[in-house]
Design a protein around this motif. Structure first.
Motif, PDB file in Angstrom:
ATOM      1  N   SER A 127      12.615  16.198 -12.921  1.00 44.61           N
ATOM      2  CA  SER A 127      12.424  14.853 -12.377  1.00 44.61           C
ATOM      3  C   SER A 127      13.207  14.672 -11.087  1.00 44.61           C
ATOM      4  CB  SER A 127      12.879  13.789 -13.373  1.00 44.61           C
ATOM      5  OG  SER A 127      12.090  13.846 -14.517  1.00 44.61           O
ATOM      6  N   LEU A 128      14.456  15.114 -11.113  1.00 46.23           N
ATOM      7  CA  LEU A 128      15.296  14.996  -9.910  1.00 46.23           C
ATOM      8  C   LEU A 128      14.643  15.726  -8.739  1.00 46.23           C
ATOM      9  CD1 LEU A 128      17.912  14.393  -8.304  1.00 46.23           C
ATOM     10  CD2 LEU A 128      18.862  16.493  -9.274  1.00 46.23           C
ATOM     11  N   GLN A 129      14.169  16.948  -9.024  1.00 45.00           N
ATOM     12  CA  GLN A 129      13.596  17.735  -7.926  1.00 45.00           C
ATOM     13  C   GLN A 129      12.305  17.104  -7.425  1.00 45.00           C
ATOM     14  OE1 GLN A 129      13.778  21.707  -9.700  1.00 45.00           O
ATOM     15  NE2 GLN A 129      15.654  22.113  -8.538  1.00 45.00           N
ATOM     16  N   ARG A 130      11.569  16.494  -8.333  1.00 40.14           N
ATOM     17  CA  ARG A 130      10.350  15.817  -7.873  1.00 40.14           C
ATOM     18  C   ARG A 130      10.701  14.613  -6.994  1.00 40.14           C
ATOM     19  NH1 ARG A 130       7.280  13.955 -12.539  1.00 40.14           N
ATOM     20  NH2 ARG A 130       7.781  11.922 -11.699  1.00 40.14           N
ATOM     21  N   LEU A 131      11.761  13.887  -7.389  1.00 45.47           N
ATOM     22  CA  LEU A 131      12.163  12.730  -6.591  1.00 45.47           C
ATOM     23  C   LEU A 131      12.681  13.179  -5.225  1.00 45.47           C
ATOM     24  CD1 LEU A 131      13.868  10.376  -9.189  1.00 45.47           C
ATOM     25  CD2 LEU A 131      11.524  10.382  -8.387  1.00 45.47           C
ATOM     26  N   LEU A 132      13.453  14.277  -5.218  1.00 44.40           N
ATOM     27  CA  LEU A 132      13.951  14.770  -3.926  1.00 44.40           C
ATOM     28  C   LEU A 132      12.788  15.211  -3.049  1.00 44.40           C
ATOM     29  CD1 LEU A 132      17.110  16.760  -5.102  1.00 44.40           C
ATOM     30  CD2 LEU A 132      17.066  14.602  -3.835  1.00 44.40           C
ATOM     31  N   ALA A 133      11.733  15.732  -3.696  1.00 34.67           N
ATOM     32  CA  ALA A 133      10.576  16.196  -2.924  1.00 34.67           C
ATOM     33  C   ALA A 133       9.783  15.046  -2.327  1.00 34.67           C
ATOM     34  CB  ALA A 133       9.667  17.050  -3.816  1.00 34.67           C
ATOM     35  N   THR A 134       9.996  13.820  -2.823  1.00 40.61           N
ATOM     36  CA  THR A 134       9.237  12.695  -2.257  1.00 40.61           C
ATOM     37  C   THR A 134       9.550  12.504  -0.781  1.00 40.61           C
ATOM     38  OG1 THR A 134      10.933  11.110  -2.905  1.00 40.61           O
ATOM     39  CG2 THR A 134       9.065  11.347  -4.390  1.00 40.61           C
ATOM     40  N   ARG A 166       0.829  -1.200   0.000  1.00 36.63           N
ATOM     41  CA  ARG A 166       0.000   0.000   0.000  1.00 36.63           C
ATOM     42  C   ARG A 166       0.860   1.245   0.000  1.00 36.63           C
ATOM     43  NH1 ARG A 166      -3.307  -2.963   3.328  1.00 36.63           N
ATOM     44  NH2 ARG A 166      -5.186  -3.597   2.223  1.00 36.63           N
ATOM     45  N   SER A 167       1.975   1.183   0.723  1.00 33.44           N
ATOM     46  CA  SER A 167       2.841   2.363   0.771  1.00 33.44           C
ATOM     47  C   SER A 167       4.278   1.894   0.706  1.00 33.44           C
ATOM     48  CB  SER A 167       2.608   3.138   2.066  1.00 33.44           C
ATOM     49  OG  SER A 167       3.025   2.344   3.148  1.00 33.44           O
ATOM     50  N   PHE A 168       5.123   2.812   0.355  1.00 37.48           N
ATOM     51  CA  PHE A 168       6.527   2.454   0.201  1.00 37.48           C
ATOM     52  C   PHE A 168       7.338   3.545   0.884  1.00 37.48           C
ATOM     53  CE2 PHE A 168      10.473   1.294  -1.778  1.00 37.48           C
ATOM     54  CZ  PHE A 168      10.343  -0.057  -2.026  1.00 37.48           C
ATOM     55  N   GLY A 169       7.600   3.371   2.178  1.00 33.09           N
ATOM     56  CA  GLY A 169       8.291   4.386   2.967  1.00 33.09           C
ATOM     57  C   GLY A 169       9.749   4.498   2.575  1.00 33.09           C
ATOM     58  N   LEU A 170      10.269   5.713   2.664  1.00 34.63           N
ATOM     59  CA  LEU A 170      11.649   5.961   2.239  1.00 34.63           C
ATOM     60  C   LEU A 170      12.509   6.464   3.393  1.00 34.63           C
ATOM     61  CD1 LEU A 170      10.781   7.719  -1.134  1.00 34.63           C
ATOM     62  CD2 LEU A 170      11.627   5.392  -0.835  1.00 34.63           C
ATOM     63  N   GLY A 171      12.109   6.069   4.609  1.00 39.41           N
ATOM     64  CA  GLY A 171      12.823   6.550   5.801  1.00 39.41           C
ATOM     65  C   GLY A 171      14.303   6.243   5.798  1.00 39.41           C
ATOM     66  N   HIS A 172      14.711   5.210   5.095  1.00 44.10           N
ATOM     67  CA  HIS A 172      16.098   4.764   5.134  1.00 44.10           C
ATOM     68  C   HIS A 172      16.953   5.358   4.020  1.00 44.10           C
ATOM     69  CE1 HIS A 172      13.835   2.373   2.319  1.00 44.10           C
ATOM     70  NE2 HIS A 172      14.970   2.197   1.669  1.00 44.10           N
ATOM     71  N   VAL A 173      16.334   6.113   3.119  1.00 44.07           N
ATOM     72  CA  VAL A 173      17.042   6.517   1.897  1.00 44.07           C
ATOM     73  C   VAL A 173      17.956   7.721   2.131  1.00 44.07           C
ATOM     74  CG1 VAL A 173      16.647   7.575  -0.361  1.00 44.07           C
ATOM     75  CG2 VAL A 173      15.384   5.532   0.291  1.00 44.07           C
ATOM     76  N   ASP A 174      19.116   7.700   1.478  1.00 41.91           N
ATOM     77  CA  ASP A 174      20.045   8.822   1.530  1.00 41.91           C
ATOM     78  C   ASP A 174      19.863   9.651   0.253  1.00 41.91           C
ATOM     79  OD1 ASP A 174      22.123  10.573   1.460  1.00 41.91           O
ATOM     80  OD2 ASP A 174      23.707   9.066   1.719  1.00 41.91           O
ATOM     81  N   PRO A 175      19.355  10.905   0.371  1.00 42.49           N
ATOM     82  CA  PRO A 175      19.085  11.711  -0.826  1.00 42.49           C
ATOM     83  C   PRO A 175      20.307  11.864  -1.735  1.00 42.49           C
ATOM     84  CG  PRO A 175      18.234  12.790   1.143  1.00 42.49           C
ATOM     85  CD  PRO A 175      18.999  11.596   1.609  1.00 42.49           C
ATOM     86  N   GLN A 176      21.494  11.796  -1.162  1.00 44.47           N
ATOM     87  CA  GLN A 176      22.703  11.928  -1.997  1.00 44.47           C
ATOM     88  C   GLN A 176      22.755  10.834  -3.066  1.00 44.47           C
ATOM     89  OE1 GLN A 176      24.751  14.382  -2.274  1.00 44.47           O
ATOM     90  NE2 GLN A 176      23.679  15.442  -0.630  1.00 44.47           N
ATOM     91  N   THR A 193      24.011  11.662 -13.120  1.00 42.98           N
ATOM     92  CA  THR A 193      25.448  11.943 -13.177  1.00 42.98           C
ATOM     93  C   THR A 193      25.784  13.385 -13.571  1.00 42.98           C
ATOM     94  OG1 THR A 193      25.391   9.777 -14.216  1.00 42.98           O
ATOM     95  CG2 THR A 193      27.551  10.721 -13.833  1.00 42.98           C
ATOM     96  N   GLU A 194      25.190  13.844 -14.688  1.00 35.84           N
ATOM     97  CA  GLU A 194      25.598  15.164 -15.202  1.00 35.84           C
ATOM     98  C   GLU A 194      25.127  16.266 -14.263  1.00 35.84           C
ATOM     99  OE1 GLU A 194      22.999  13.596 -16.066  1.00 35.84           O
ATOM    100  OE2 GLU A 194      21.453  14.924 -16.835  1.00 35.84           O
ATOM    101  N   LEU A 195      23.983  16.061 -13.610  1.00 35.57           N
ATOM    102  CA  LEU A 195      23.491  17.073 -12.670  1.00 35.57           C
ATOM    103  C   LEU A 195      24.305  17.037 -11.377  1.00 35.57           C
ATOM    104  CD1 LEU A 195      19.616  16.709 -13.171  1.00 35.57           C
ATOM    105  CD2 LEU A 195      21.174  18.326 -14.265  1.00 35.57           C
ATOM    106  N   ALA A 196      24.723  15.846 -10.983  1.00 34.77           N
ATOM    107  CA  ALA A 196      25.537  15.720  -9.768  1.00 34.77           C
ATOM    108  C   ALA A 196      26.847  16.495  -9.930  1.00 34.77           C
ATOM    109  CB  ALA A 196      25.825  14.255  -9.469  1.00 34.77           C
ATOM    110  N   ALA A 197      27.399  16.494 -11.160  1.00 39.72           N
ATOM    111  CA  ALA A 197      28.650  17.226 -11.399  1.00 39.72           C
ATOM    112  C   ALA A 197      28.433  18.723 -11.200  1.00 39.72           C
ATOM    113  CB  ALA A 197      29.153  16.936 -12.819  1.00 39.72           C
ATOM    114  N   ILE A 198      27.309  19.227 -11.694  1.00 39.62           N
ATOM    115  CA  ILE A 198      27.011  20.665 -11.516  1.00 39.62           C
ATOM    116  C   ILE A 198      26.780  20.972 -10.037  1.00 39.62           C
ATOM    117  CG2 ILE A 198      25.363  22.505 -12.083  1.00 39.62           C
ATOM    118  CD1 ILE A 198      24.819  20.975 -14.736  1.00 39.62           C
TER     119      ILE A 198
END
Ligand SMILES: Nc1nc2c(ncn2[C@@H]2O[C@H](COP(=O)(O)OP(=O)(O)OP(=O)(O)O)[C@@H](O)[C@H]2O)c(=O)[nH]1
Ligand SMILES: [Mg+2]
Length: 353
Positions: A341-348, A281-291, A298-303
């Protein structure tokens, strides 16, 4: 081989006396030692599934067809707190013949190349381990019945990127609705997308993506994970369920995680592993490291190397090198879509489902 248990004492928690008599141990009269047996005779096998504390383990994989056998095993007491899950490479001792009524014993697991986890919710640090050593995740979402929710797909994407697992996406039930609007959300991502309809399942295309990989199928209950698995693996016999017409929810037909071998049909050689999981039903992300999410872009991480310390990289983050590059037009259309997309994922991390 020792029949002392893994604490080094003589509590025979996994064996009954009839087995002891059948397997006399020459070391039995030696003084007791707290040293653990080395289990140098352990065989390594693939955990195919877990059911009420019993593990189904495939031994002899990759050898002669005659060597290959599926056994049932219990876990050694010393492993009580180590989760052992589908996909683990387990070290097994004891009766590894696989004959009816025999029971092997898992005394350890090998280091995992990946681990897919979820938490109950985003604040919960306690994680549930879903599958080990998968290198791909097929996110299954239905075009309708149940309605697709991009937020849940985002969550799976985040979990995959965090675990270093390559995500793939399949939209099922395209006979019921057109998925193009829904799919627009994922255009900026480096994501292979399949579509599937009743009677028109892309078995060959998905099959090609499975060869040489271990792919875990995830998604809401009722989206058609087991239906796909049955089409890909003849004889898999996974039960499939109906979606409740009133609530639009699946019935949680699959209750455990099971690994099945995919064999490409002749003349294409090749095989892989598919792992069918129960819908959640849900997929918690409490353990995830945003980094880890950022690193997958890759290309955005370089910037982002030029961002101030502790930058959130969100759309409203000040002095964020990514937002500045976007404002300067340095990213191009594709880059902008990926940043979105990246910002939407970070916003999760801030949103709840
Ligand atoms: N119309 C249509 N129905 C489908 C399609 N794929 C699967 N279904 C139906 O959807 C229902 C649920 O399918 P399952 O394969 O059991 O779904 P699941 O994702 O394994 O569900 P859980 O095991 O509960 O997580 C079944 O009645 C399937 O026949 C499709 O492409 N089109
Ligand atoms: Mg199922």
């Amino acid at each position: 081989m020792s029949w002392l248990d893994d604490d080094g004492d003589d509590e025979l928690d996994d064996f009954d006396e009839s087995q002891i008599r059948m397997r006399p141990n020459p070391k039995a009269n030696r003084p007791r030692t707290k040293r653990r047996p080395a289990h140098s005779d352990a065989e390594i096998g693939r955990v195919l599934g877990v059911d009420r504390g019993r593990y189904t383990v495939l031994l002899g994989e990759g050898g002669d067809a005659d060597d290959e056998r599926t056994i049932t095993a219990a876990r050694a007491r010393e492993l009580r707190r180590t989760p052992i899950v589908t996909g683990d490479a387990a070290r097994v001792v004891g009766d590894v013949s696989g004959e009816d009524g025999t029971l092997g014993r898992i005394v350890g697991i090998l280091e995992r190349s990946s681990l897919l986890r979820r938490s109950a919710d985003d604040t919960d640090q306690v994680e549930r381990v879903i599958v080990a050593n998968a290198d791909q995740m097929l996110i299954v979402v239905a075009a309708a019945d149940p309605e697709p929710r991009e937020r849940l797909v985002d969550r799976y994407l985040v979990a995959a990127l965090d675990a270093g697992i390559r995500p793939l996406l399949v939209v099922t039930k395209t006979d019921l609705a057109d998925p193009s609007e829904f799919l627009k959300h994922f255009e900026g991502l480096d994501l292979q997308v399949f579509t599937s309809a009743q009677g028109e399942m892309p078995v060959d295309e998905i099959g090609r993506a499975l060869i040489g990989h271990s792919t875990v199928f995830v998604g809401h209950s009722g989206v058609g994970k087991s239906t796909l698995v049955n089409a890909l693996v003849p004889g898999a016999g996974r039960a499939t369920g109906h979606v409740n017409e009133v609530t639009g929810r699946g019935r949680h037909t699959s209750s455990s995680t099971v690994s099945l071998r995919y064999v490409a049909p002749a003349p294409t050689p090749g095989s892989g592993w598919v792992i069918d999981t129960p819908g959640v039903r849900s997929f918690g992300l409490g353990h995830v490291d945003p980094q880890n999410i950022l690193a997958a872009f890759t290309e955005l991480a370089a910037i982002a190397e030029n961002c101030p310390r502790g930058c959130t990289h969100r759309a409203d983050a000040e002095d964020c090198a990514l937002n500045e590059a976007a404002a300067d037009g340095a990213l191009g259309d594709a880059g902008l879509a990926r940043l979105e997309s990246l910002q939407r994922l970070l916003a999760t991390f801030a949103d709840k489902l």
